[in-house]
Enzyme design. Structure first.
Site, short mmCIF file in Angstrom:
data_model
loop_
_atom_site.label_atom_id
_atom_site.label_comp_id
_atom_site.label_asym_id
_atom_site.label_seq_id
_atom_site.Cartn_x
_atom_site.Cartn_y
_atom_site.Cartn_z
N GLY A 69 0.79 -1.22 0.00
CA GLY A 69 0.00 0.00 0.00
C GLY A 69 0.82 1.28 0.00
O GLY A 69 0.49 2.25 -0.68
N CYS A 322 2.56 1.77 11.17
CA CYS A 322 3.53 2.44 10.32
C CYS A 322 4.13 3.69 10.95
O CYS A 322 5.06 4.28 10.42
CB CYS A 322 2.90 2.81 8.97
#
Length: 376
Positions: A69, A322
């Site tokens: 992604g 993340c």
């Protein structure tokens, strides 16, 4: 350890793992090689592209495979900016976008960027979006499902506004891929990204769709793979495994949604004894992914609750994996306008296909005990 962090990543599905091994051993050729072994790998690659395109309701000519992604968001944004519909240097993005989006925007030179906050509902205010548009606006970026509170943004309405103003529209579909039927909205956006490891596929694989009508220029010049969209040998085994995982989830969309809705209700009801301290950030049922619950407990840092849950055998999180290493507050808390102390109180609980009803009850009871002990 009972896992409640499926929004961060998922275990590899056993059938998808078998596909990965088989493809790695029997279709190991480079899909760009001209011999028969390379041709077999290419056939498998294109079959996967066609299958995923059918699942997503898109033209396979616009589907490119990436490492996931984050790379997908980067390449999609660069592709759209290389072929704007009109002249201009203004971009509108959600304040709560994934860190990979913020990373791309932070490196752009010469562009002005307007960041849209989130109201209490967790949904972009489309009227505020319209007010932010100028004659220079060339790109709008709004993720489909927020990874930290699970709100589902009004993509169709945003897409309509973008079309009316000749603006490209990119959306991050990483959290909705495999969980929501996307066929109605995929034709409406200029580009979208998705990832394999959120849907019980392998890590390090994902994809991007860019409307084939857009004549983008490659960010990495001279690449021959994926029609020049990105460099690097194509990971055919991981693509085959991701495709198998996506097919499996697609067949269970309705059942999974209903089950997660039930589990969500059970968890929130189990927190009733401490409801005076609990603040859940969510939209109405129709605009909410039920498998993601973002909340905070007044007066207790989320990291404390996460570590205590871990001590009792439950894995939850304090936001997107993340950005955890940066010790920054979850971006959604900033977008919602929470103060620095309130932002530190945020935790995320997310369900998956192996989540059991009794485990949800145990987690709720454990959080109640943790909070009561802390308050004493």
């Amino acid at each position: 350890m009972i896992y409640f962090d499926f929004a961060a990543t998922t275990p590899l599905d056993s059938e998808a793992a078998e596909v990965f091994v088989q493809a790695s051993t029997e279709y190991f050729g480079n899909s760009s090689s001209l011999h028969d072994i390379g041709g077999q790998s290419l056939d498998l690659l294109e079959n996967c592209r066609e299958e995923l395109a059918n699942l997503l309701g898109i033209n396979k000519k616009g589907l490119y495979f990436t490492s996931g992604g984050s790379e997908g968001n980067f390449l999609a944004i660069e592709a759209l900016l290389s072929a704007p519909k009109k002249a201009g240097k203004h971009i509108i993005a959600g304040m709560a976008e994934h860190s990979s989006i913020h990373g791309v925007l932070n490196r752009l030179e010469g562009y002005s960027i307007t960041y849209l906050p989130l109201p209490a509902s967790g949904l972009i205010d489309v009227k505020e979006l319209e007010r932010a548009i100028t004659s220079e606006t060339v790109l709008v970026i709004v993720q489909h499902v927020n990874s930290e509170i699970g709100t589902i943004q009004p993509i169709a309405e945003i897409a309509r506004i973008c079309r009316e103003h000749d603006i490209h529209f990119h959306s991050d579909f990483v959290q909705s891929f495999g969980k929501v039927d996307l066929k109605k909205i995929t034709p409406l956006v200029s580009s979208f990204s998705f990832s394999g490891h959120k849907i019980y596929g392998p890590k390090g694989i994902g994809g991007v769709y860019v409307d084939p009508a857009i004549s983008w220029k490659a960010f990495f010049p001279g690449g021959s793979h994926e029609s020049g969209f990105r460099p690097g040998t194509v990971n055919v085994p991981a693509i085959a495994s991701m495709t198998a995982a996506a097919q499996k989830l697609n067949d269970q969309l309705v059942q999974s949604h209903d089950r997660f809705l039930e589990l969500r209700t059970i968890l929130l009801e189990s927190l009733d004894p401490i409801k005076e301290y609990v603040h859940v950030y969510q939209a109405d049922t129709g605009s909410q992914l039920p498998s993601i619950i973002g909340l905070r407990v007044s007066g207790i840092e989320g990291q404390w609750i996460m570590l205590e849950c871990n001590r009792y055998g439950f894995a939850i999180s304090t936001g997107s994996a993340c950005q955890i290493g940066m010790q920054a507050p979850a971006k959604v808390t900033v977008a919602l306008g929470l103060g620095s102390q309130e932002a530190k109180e945020f935790i995320r609980i997310s369900f998956g296909k192996t989540t059991k009803r009794e485990d949800v009850v145990k987690l709720g009871e454990t959080i109640v005990d943790i909070v009561k002990e802390f308050k004493r």
